[in-house]
Enzyme design. Structure first.
Site, PDB file in Angstrom:
ATOM      1  N   HIS A 131       0.830  -1.200   0.000  1.00 35.89           N
ATOM      2  CA  HIS A 131       0.000   0.000   0.000  1.00 35.89           C
ATOM      3  C   HIS A 131       0.869   1.257   0.000  1.00 35.89           C
ATOM      4  O   HIS A 131       2.076   1.177   0.226  1.00 35.89           O
ATOM      5  CB  HIS A 131      -0.936   0.023   1.225  1.00 35.89           C
ATOM      6  CG  HIS A 131      -2.127  -0.860   1.078  1.00 35.89           C
ATOM      7  ND1 HIS A 131      -2.106  -2.194   1.412  1.00 35.89           N
ATOM      8  CD2 HIS A 131      -3.382  -0.612   0.623  1.00 35.89           C
ATOM      9  CE1 HIS A 131      -3.294  -2.722   1.184  1.00 35.89           C
ATOM     10  NE2 HIS A 131      -4.092  -1.789   0.700  1.00 35.89           N
ATOM     11  N   LYS A 135      -0.849   4.889   4.459  1.00 38.73           N
ATOM     12  CA  LYS A 135      -1.737   3.933   5.136  1.00 38.73           C
ATOM     13  C   LYS A 135      -1.198   3.670   6.530  1.00 38.73           C
ATOM     14  O   LYS A 135      -0.042   3.259   6.701  1.00 38.73           O
ATOM     15  CB  LYS A 135      -1.842   2.630   4.340  1.00 38.73           C
ATOM     16  CG  LYS A 135      -2.837   1.658   4.954  1.00 38.73           C
ATOM     17  CD  LYS A 135      -3.149   0.511   4.035  1.00 38.73           C
ATOM     18  CE  LYS A 135      -4.157  -0.454   4.648  1.00 38.73           C
ATOM     19  NZ  LYS A 135      -5.446   0.210   4.990  1.00 38.73           N
TER      20      LYS A 135
END
Length: 234
Positions: A131, A135
């Protein structure tokens, strides 16, 4: 449909764009600094906030009889409290670690693969998720869902983060790379071959669209639901 956006970061802004394209109205845009707002202006709320405020956001909706869709991860230690409140208030609630329609098909595929491979002891399973660097939680909620669905059909006892030498656990490797919306891979390896399934998100639009589809579906329903209910995947 009048939508309240609880969390107005990058996901909230993407949801707003797609909701407007679909003819919906955004009546509230709440960030972490907003604490005084009237949730009853909305027909439904979509929560993509942060873990520290998600529980209060969801509780506020249920206490005011507003259907609530939540994609915020990192607060699930209080999930049972929310389901209890939802049932008490006869409310409407959907939580998903990932609202992408493609990811939810991937969830089903992952569980099916785990079921048919369960009796083959020569394969070792692992998960990798990648990600963007903003995040906050590791591993991703999507990776945890994938691991939990595998555990239903496995002799493994649990999953572990970035630990690859425990045979009783499913290792999840988490990577954070700039500008990666989300990539999840499941790999089964043996001495003879490797089986791998993978989902790659190209942008946030799929997550946003799925959340809006879930919100549309939730109107006039009572109970605690998942994306399997929305998509008829059970």
């Amino acid at each position: 449909m009048k939508i309240a956006l609880l969390g107005y970061g990058r996901m909230g802004k993407t949801i707003e764009q797609i909701a407007l394209q679909k003819g919906h109205e955004i009546v509230l845009k709440i960030d972490k600094n907003n604490v005084d707002y009237d949730i009853t202006l909305a027909d439904v709320a979509i929560d993509f906030s942060i873990p520290s405020v998600a529980f209060n956001n969801i509780s506020n909706c249920l206490n005011n009889n507003i259907p609530i869709v939540s994609g915020t991860t990192g607060w699930l230690d209080k999930f049972n409290d929310i389901t209890t409140l939802c049932k008490k208030k006869k409310g409407s609630f959907i939580y998903a670690s990932n609202f992408s329609l493609g990811v939810n098909i991937f969830f089903k595929l992952n569980e099916y693969l785990a079921e048919i491979i369960a009796h083959l002891n020569n394969y070792q399973v692992s998960i990798e998720e990648i990600h963007h660097t903003k995040k906050l939680d590791k591993p991703s909620g999507t990776a945890i869902t994938l691991a939990e669905d595998i555990l239903k059909h496995s002799s493994k006892e649990n999953w572990s983060l970035n630990v690859t030498n425990n045979k009783n656990e499913i290792p999840i490797v988490s990577k954070r790379i700039p500008d990666v919306p989300g990539t999840h891979s499941i790999k089964y390896e043996s001495a003879e071959d490797t089986i791998e399934i993978k989902h790659t998100a190209h942008n946030r639009n799929g997550f946003a669209l799925g959340a809006i589809v879930a919100a549309e579906w939730l109107i006039d329903k009572t109970g605690v639901f998942t994306m399997k209910d929305v998509l008829g995947l059970k």
